[in-house]
Design a protein around this motif. Structure first.
Motif, PDB file in Angstrom:
ATOM      1  N   MET A 203       0.739  -1.568   0.194  1.00  0.00           N
ATOM      2  CA  MET A 203       0.139  -0.131   0.015  1.00  0.00           C
ATOM      3  C   MET A 203       1.026   1.738  -0.289  1.00  0.00           C
ATOM      4  O   MET A 203       2.049   1.389   0.913  1.00  0.00           O
ATOM      5  N   ASN A 204       0.979   2.315  -1.176  1.00  0.00           N
ATOM      6  CA  ASN A 204       1.341   3.531  -0.480  1.00  0.00           C
ATOM      7  C   ASN A 204       1.267   4.508   0.189  1.00  0.00           C
ATOM      8  O   ASN A 204      -0.215   4.234   0.522  1.00  0.00           O
ATOM      9  N   ASP A 205       2.380   5.105   0.482  1.00  0.00           N
ATOM     10  CA  ASP A 205       1.795   5.901   1.757  1.00  0.00           C
ATOM     11  C   ASP A 205       1.267   6.982   1.898  1.00  0.00           C
ATOM     12  O   ASP A 205       2.466   8.151   0.396  1.00  0.00           O
ATOM     13  N   VAL A 206       0.586   7.879   2.262  1.00  0.00           N
ATOM     14  CA  VAL A 206      -0.035   9.367   1.810  1.00  0.00           C
ATOM     15  C   VAL A 206       0.853  10.536   2.343  1.00  0.00           C
ATOM     16  O   VAL A 206       0.629  10.381   4.078  1.00  0.00           O
ATOM     17  N   ILE A 207       0.949  10.380   2.262  1.00  0.00           N
ATOM     18  CA  ILE A 207       1.760  11.629   3.082  1.00  0.00           C
ATOM     19  C   ILE A 207       0.824  13.074   3.314  1.00  0.00           C
ATOM     20  O   ILE A 207       0.799  13.782   4.185  1.00  0.00           O
ATOM     21  N   LEU A 208      -0.049  13.078   2.100  1.00  0.00           N
ATOM     22  CA  LEU A 208      -0.119  14.602   2.476  1.00  0.00           C
ATOM     23  C   LEU A 208      -2.149  14.386   1.836  1.00  0.00           C
ATOM     24  O   LEU A 208      -2.729  13.832   1.060  1.00  0.00           O
ATOM     25  N   ASP A 209      -3.466  14.098   3.169  1.00  0.00           N
ATOM     26  CA  ASP A 209      -4.336  13.718   1.905  1.00  0.00           C
ATOM     27  C   ASP A 209      -6.063  14.379   2.276  1.00  0.00           C
ATOM     28  O   ASP A 209      -5.721  15.574   3.153  1.00  0.00           O
ATOM     29  N   VAL A 210      -5.931  15.566   0.916  1.00  0.00           N
ATOM     30  CA  VAL A 210      -7.013  16.279   0.849  1.00  0.00           C
ATOM     31  C   VAL A 210      -8.886  15.866   1.023  1.00  0.00           C
ATOM     32  O   VAL A 210      -8.613  15.144  -0.080  1.00  0.00           O
ATOM     33  N   LYS A 211      -9.381  16.768   1.507  1.00  0.00           N
ATOM     34  CA  LYS A 211     -10.219  16.299   1.346  1.00  0.00           C
ATOM     35  C   LYS A 211     -11.668  17.783   1.459  1.00  0.00           C
ATOM     36  O   LYS A 211     -11.255  18.250   2.599  1.00  0.00           O
ATOM     37  N   HIS A 212     -12.137  18.025   0.091  1.00  0.00           N
ATOM     38  CA  HIS A 212     -12.973  18.502  -0.014  1.00  0.00           C
ATOM     39  C   HIS A 212     -12.540  20.509   0.471  1.00  0.00           C
ATOM     40  O   HIS A 212     -13.151  20.958   1.348  1.00  0.00           O
ATOM     41  N   LEU A 213     -11.349  20.702  -0.189  1.00  0.00           N
ATOM     42  CA  LEU A 213     -10.537  21.493   0.061  1.00  0.00           C
ATOM     43  C   LEU A 213     -11.385  22.713  -0.393  1.00  0.00           C
ATOM     44  O   LEU A 213     -11.282  22.511  -1.682  1.00  0.00           O
ATOM     45  N   LYS A 214     -11.020  24.149   0.025  1.00  0.00           N
ATOM     46  CA  LYS A 214     -12.551  25.098  -0.083  1.00  0.00           C
ATOM     47  C   LYS A 214     -11.769  26.606  -0.167  1.00  0.00           C
ATOM     48  O   LYS A 214     -11.147  26.470   1.104  1.00  0.00           O
ATOM     49  N   LYS A 215     -10.754  27.855  -1.246  1.00  0.00           N
ATOM     50  CA  LYS A 215     -10.337  28.118  -0.846  1.00  0.00           C
ATOM     51  C   LYS A 215     -11.616  29.811  -1.206  1.00  0.00           C
ATOM     52  O   LYS A 215     -11.162  29.671  -3.021  1.00  0.00           O
ATOM     53  N   HIS A 216     -12.632  30.392  -1.056  1.00  0.00           N
ATOM     54  CA  HIS A 216     -13.012  31.191  -1.473  1.00  0.00           C
ATOM     55  C   HIS A 216     -12.595  32.898  -0.720  1.00  0.00           C
ATOM     56  O   HIS A 216     -12.300  32.926   0.214  1.00  0.00           O
ATOM     57  N   PHE A 217     -12.336  33.748  -1.734  1.00  0.00           N
ATOM     58  CA  PHE A 217     -11.792  35.066  -1.700  1.00  0.00           C
ATOM     59  C   PHE A 217     -13.219  36.195  -2.009  1.00  0.00           C
ATOM     60  O   PHE A 217     -13.774  35.591  -2.848  1.00  0.00           O
ATOM     61  N   PRO A 218     -13.241  36.894  -0.699  1.00  0.00           N
ATOM     62  CA  PRO A 218     -14.591  37.941  -0.106  1.00  0.00           C
ATOM     63  C   PRO A 218     -14.039  39.460  -1.402  1.00  0.00           C
ATOM     64  O   PRO A 218     -13.096  39.465  -2.154  1.00  0.00           O
ATOM     65  N   VAL A 219     -14.896  39.490  -1.761  1.00  0.00           N
ATOM     66  CA  VAL A 219     -15.534  40.741  -2.288  1.00  0.00           C
ATOM     67  C   VAL A 219     -15.975  41.743  -2.294  1.00  0.00           C
ATOM     68  O   VAL A 219     -16.933  41.270  -1.291  1.00  0.00           O
ATOM     69  N   LYS A 220     -15.493  42.448  -1.935  1.00  0.00           N
ATOM     70  CA  LYS A 220     -16.009  43.912  -0.831  1.00  0.00           C
ATOM     71  C   LYS A 220     -16.419  45.289  -1.808  1.00  0.00           C
ATOM     72  O   LYS A 220     -15.278  45.470  -2.370  1.00  0.00           O
ATOM     73  N   GLN A 221     -17.552  45.688  -1.735  1.00  0.00           N
ATOM     74  CA  GLN A 221     -18.344  47.398  -1.979  1.00  0.00           C
ATOM     75  C   GLN A 221     -18.559  48.047  -1.257  1.00  0.00           C
ATOM     76  O   GLN A 221     -18.839  47.690   0.119  1.00  0.00           O
ATOM     77  N   GLY A 222     -18.607  49.173  -1.492  1.00  0.00           N
ATOM     78  CA  GLY A 222     -19.276  50.101  -0.843  1.00  0.00           C
ATOM     79  C   GLY A 222     -18.109  50.763   0.762  1.00  0.00           C
ATOM     80  O   GLY A 222     -17.221  50.488   1.040  1.00  0.00           O
ATOM     81  N   LEU A 223     -18.961  52.287   1.234  1.00  0.00           N
ATOM     82  CA  LEU A 223     -18.106  52.477   1.765  1.00  0.00           C
ATOM     83  C   LEU A 223     -18.103  51.571   2.922  1.00  0.00           C
ATOM     84  O   LEU A 223     -16.872  51.389   4.160  1.00  0.00           O
TER      85      LEU A 223
END
Length: 328
Positions: free
Chosen positions: A1-21
């Protein structure tokens, strides 16, 4: 069995967009949108796609240069996203990054010796004499001379600068290195030298690479497995041999057809992929690729396909495409 060094599950990166005063959040840029991935110790996995597909953001999110919006990352069996303080600092020694532009990633006011000594100073490793010996050893490891220790970055060529960046990444003896387009800023004649150096170092130090590139010919040369990204998602993943022999997703097929081949000349007449990557601020409904897909069906703009195996002969080959599924 291969040795998993990095296991990523459902990763999200969202950047907010902001407007107005009051700078209220009005939208989110979904740069990385629900990525799951296993990276095995000692392998090189490629992340490939057009500019704007989220591959560099994913690379930075994996090592928390960008804090992920949600998901889980397990590194060496530890919950990496929940590490804090000294635990996080200690674990970060085991993962490093090589950036795209060696000109911008080296401080012009510091000598090579100072640049390569900095990781040891930050982590309180080795005494001054030991650091100098280690720095000279690192320079020789990447094909430079120990006598270069007192030179400044402007005294080196682009390829030599990237060798210095590689030496800096190796300094703390990491097990994982994120390589963000490490040869795209270099001369074509130098690219092969750097790629071959990286392969030699991988064997010598048992390194694991996440190799980010928009150039499939470079990916084909160095990677064991390849994940094709489109608008924040992985649309296909397979071994190098299987991906180039049997690409399943229409986007992957278009990328491979676009690779220049020596000697084919005018005989190579292929239909090019039209349009551009849509904005992650307002992605298309259903399959994000459907506005550009030559095989578009009614279901494509209604439902998002899941990444799954469509080839029983190779269970590790997965693609997210309605073309291979029975329609209701």
């Amino acid at each position: 069995m291969n040795d998993v060094i990095l296991d990523v599950k459902h990763l999200k990166k969202h950047f907010p967009v902001k407007q107005g005063l009051l700078m209220r959040e009005v939208a989110q840029v979904k740069a990385v949108d629900d990525i799951s991935l296993e990276i095995r110790r000692g392998e090189t996995i490629g992340l490939v796609g057009e500019s704007g597909c989220g591959k560099s953001t994913l690379g930075r999110a994996l090592i928390r240069l960008y804090e992920p919006s949600s998901g889980a990352v397990t590194f060496n069996g530890r919950d990496f996203l929940n590490l804090k303080g000294e635990d996080l600092r200690r674990e970060r020694r085991n993962m490093q990054m090589i950036f795209q532009d060696p000109y911008a990633s080296l401080d012009p006011r510091m000598t090579v010796g100072q640049i390569l000594s900095e990781p040891f100073e930050i982590h309180g490793i080795l005494k001054s004499r030991e650091r100098e010996a280690k720095v000279k050893s690192l320079l020789e490891t990447v094909g430079l001379k120990a006598s270069h220790i007192n030179r400044y970055p402007h005294e080196f060529s682009g390829g030599q600068k990237q060798r210095i960046c590689i030496a800096r990444a190796l300094a703390l003896e990491p097990s994982l290195i994120i390589c963000d387009e490490p040869v795209s800023a270099l001369d074509v004649s130098i690219q092969a030298q750097i790629l071959n150096l990286m392969k030699d170092l991988q064997k010598k130090f048992n390194l694991t690479y996440v190799f980010i590139s928009h150039d499939l010919s470079v990916i084909e040369h160095i990677c064991d497995r390849i994940a094709v990204m489109y608008l924040g998602k992985i649309v296909e993943i397979a071994t190098r041999e299987e991906l180039f022999k049997n690409p399943q997703h229409p986007y992957t097929q278009a990328l491979i057809q676009a690779i220049p081949r020596i000697g084919e000349g005018k005989r190579r007449i292929k239909k090019s992929l039209g349009g551009e990557v849509p904005s992650p601020l307002n992605p298309p409904s259903g399959c994000a690729f459907h506005p550009r897909c030559p095989h578009r069906m009614d279901i494509c703009d209604k439902r998002v396909p899941t990444l799954k195996n469509h080839n029983p002969a190779d269970p590790a080959h997965q693609a997210a495409c309605w073309l291979y599924e029975k329609q209701p």
